[in-house]
Enzyme design. Structure first.
Site, mmCIF file in Angstrom:
data_model
loop_
_atom_site.group_PDB
_atom_site.id
_atom_site.type_symbol
_atom_site.label_atom_id
_atom_site.label_comp_id
_atom_site.label_asym_id
_atom_site.label_seq_id
_atom_site.Cartn_x
_atom_site.Cartn_y
_atom_site.Cartn_z
ATOM 1 N N ASP A 1 10.168 62.703 56.161
ATOM 2 C CA ASP A 1 10.121 63.709 57.223
ATOM 3 C C ASP A 1 9.019 64.743 56.986
ATOM 4 O O ASP A 1 8.942 65.758 57.685
ATOM 5 C CB ASP A 1 11.474 64.395 57.415
ATOM 6 C CG ASP A 1 11.996 65.074 56.162
ATOM 7 O OD1 ASP A 1 11.376 64.917 55.093
ATOM 8 O OD2 ASP A 1 13.032 65.763 56.247
ATOM 9 N N SER B 1 15.714 62.995 55.026
ATOM 10 C CA SER B 1 14.750 63.455 54.044
ATOM 11 C C SER B 1 14.271 62.307 53.157
ATOM 12 O O SER B 1 13.713 61.341 53.652
ATOM 13 C CB SER B 1 15.346 64.604 53.228
ATOM 14 O OG SER B 1 14.388 65.191 52.395
#
Length: 570
Positions: free
Chosen positions: A301, A142
């Site tokens: 992401d 992330s």
């Protein structure tokens, strides 16, 4: 024990030369060895996440293989011939880890559909559902710094794996010796045998079609000239976000050149998080130079998006995740009513810790608001329940305060691609009326009241830290506060006990949500205080929402609430 494991790793013929070099470099350094080998990298509901490197407490091809072997064992218990979709982001070794996961699954007789190029989280979630896979793996950490990578597991519904399933995968993984018990074939061999297949571009085109179907006013980009600056923060958003915006007619877009191409080192954004102003510094400078109306930035992401908007003085204001969520809900609701596309009994979903201002917006348009626990999988699960009842079209929007948004039911996780499209559409709509997103937010504040959301973090270090946190939460449950900073508590929710106590009527009711270590206070005046310990770090988070006539009053109330709670955090 950890020294023995370190020696065992050094005795292996390691396939990644970086691991051998690292192990040699820490010889004789007990603290460094202990940090890497004293524990295993934990597998939670979000899968694995950790620093890239050598050892059982690091992200490397062996910890990825072991986790995947555990996943394979779990899936083979559920189904005779499962299929798994795999995608990966721009992080260091993401492509390696994705191929290693595919190789383990193929060796276990599990069919793999892997994306040939890096892709964002929402496309992985969509792929699982589109290809009717039984699970999905996303290699990403992330918005963590460059030294991290991670391994997220998704279920057949396209949501991140639930608590029970994650525990089952962990139980399978814990049985395995990291070197001896993992089956692995070559990636190229798997491709040749047909056990591993590349996902075809038709899946991407289907995803794009579903995203574009969420547009409220599809032709609006051609009616106004919206100047955009976009940063993918060296992640996966570059191609999909630009593709969608171009398809929708947004042509005046400038990409931050230093952050355009995938680069897992994130050289200009050490913490590649669109919530952090420092990560947006280059984008803000470019926006100022080009006099852009709007700056967009997606995390590596591309499941979250942050924005900055230009006010009438030419200054750029960063909007919070709560503010963007409220703006989108208002725009989607009003737009659907105006265009005649509002479904019957419309429904929106927000996480528990997101702003209650969204409730006021939902009530304004007669949209049902559903509150769920923190974590976007709970929003995905709510969509699944609607789907089971044949009512998924009721869902119009879902969001959480940490910059995650979703429109449409084709994806069951945060989607910065569809969110970017709707944000730009919304900005074009307001620009066409001689306004801006900043001014639209200010109008909502004047109409519904000034809601101010602030998060405080209290860190509890050392071995006794977790015990101290547990004691604090236990006290808050056993001795519920009757007032905070002089504001009477109207109701107290204990999500661990799943009870809501109404102090005014001295009545108790049940909370129809899964158990969670969270307590919530609703105060007179519309203020809320939510206390929630982190599940992964030694800290307690307190979420304050203060409501005032203007910003100054809201800030004053929030500060009083914070002062009232601080003595309890020790």
């Amino acid at each position: 024990m950890y020294l023995d494991e370190y020696k065992r790793w050094r005795s292996q013929k390691l396939e990644d030369p970086d691991l051998r070099e690292e192990l040699d470099s820490i010889e004789g350094q007990d603290d460094e060895i202990k940090d890497r080998f004293a524990i295993d990298l934990s597998f939670g509901t979000a899968g694995l996440r950790g620093v890239i490197g050598a050892g059982t407490n690091r992200m490397n091809l062996y910890t990825v293989r072991r986790a995947t072997q555990g996943l394979a064992a779990y899936l083979l218990q559920q189904k005779e011939d499962p299929t798994v979709a795999i995608a990966y982001d721009s992080r260091i070794k993401s492509d390696l880890f994705a191929k290693q996961a595919a190789s383990v699954l193929a060796a276990n007789g599990i069919r793999v559909c892997i994306h040939p190029r890096l892709q964002p989280v929402p496309i992985l979630s969509f792929t699982v559902r589109e290809l009717k896979c039984d699970a999905g793996i996303m290699i990403t950490a992330s918005h963590n710094p460059a030294k991290y990578n991670g391994y997220k597991v998704y279920g057949a519904d396209g949501c991140q794996l639930g608590t029970d399933a994650a525990a089952a995968v962990l139980a399978q993984s814990e049985k395995l010796d990291i070197f001896k018990d993992v089956r692995v074939t070559s990636f190229e061999g798997g491709l040749q045998d047909g056990d591993i297949e590349y996902v075809e571009d038709a899946v991407l085109e289907a995803y794009y079609a579903n995203v574009k179907a969420q547009a409220i006013r599809p032709g609006i980009a051609k009616e106004t000239t919206l100047k955009l600056v976009y940063s993918p923060l060296n992640g996966t958003g570059n191609i999909p976000v630009r593709r969608i915006l171009a398809d929708m007619g947004f042509q005046n877009l400038t990409v931050v050149p230093e952050q355009e191409m995938p680069d897992g080192n994130f050289p200009t954004a050490p913490y590649p998080n669109p919530e952090v102003r420092e990560s947006l510094a280059l984008g803000l400078a470019l926006a100022q130079k080009t006099e852009a109306d709007l700056l967009l930035a997606t995390d590596p992401d591309a499941d979250r998006v942050g924005i900055a908007v230009r006010d009438r003085q030419g200054h750029y204001q960063l909007l919070s995740g709560n503010e963007v969520g409220v703006l989108l809900l208002d725009y989607i609701s009003s737009g659907r009513l105006e265009t005649g596309t509002m479904p019957g009994r419309p429904l929106t979903v927000r996480s528990l810790v997101s702003t209650p201002m969204a409730d006021a917006v939902a009530a304004k348009y007669k949209v049902e608001m559903v509150k769920v626990l923190t974590g976007f999988k709970y929003i995905g699960e709510e969509i699944a329940r609607l789907e089971q009842r044949g009512e998924k079209n009721r869902f119009i929007f879902g969001f959480e305060e940490s910059y995650g948004y979703l429109a449409g039911t084709h994806v069951r996780d945060k989607d910065a691609v569809v969110a970017s499209m709707l944000i730009c559409e919304m900005a074009a709509f307001y620009k066409g009326k001689g306004s801006s997103l900043y001014e639209a937010m200010e109008r909502l504040y004047r109409e519904l009241g000034r809601y101010l959301a602030v998060i405080d973090n209290f860190v509890f270090e050392g071995l006794a830290g977790m015990d101290t946190m547990a004691a604090i939460m236990d006290t808050l449950r056993k001795e519920p506060l009757s007032q905070i900073a002089g504001y009477p508590v109207l109701s107290f929710a204990d999500y661990e006990r799943q009870t809501l106590h109404d102090f005014k009527n001295n009545a108790e009711s049940r909370i129809a949500l899964p158990k969670a270590n969270v307590v919530e206070y609703h105060l007179e005046g519309g203020h809320t205080v939510i206390v929630r310990p982190s599940g992964t770090e030694p800290k307690i988070k307190i979420y304050y929402t203060a409501k005032g006539e203007d910003k100054a009053e809201a800030e004053s109330i929030q500060q009083k609430l914070a002062a009232g709670m601080k003595p309890l955090m020790r």
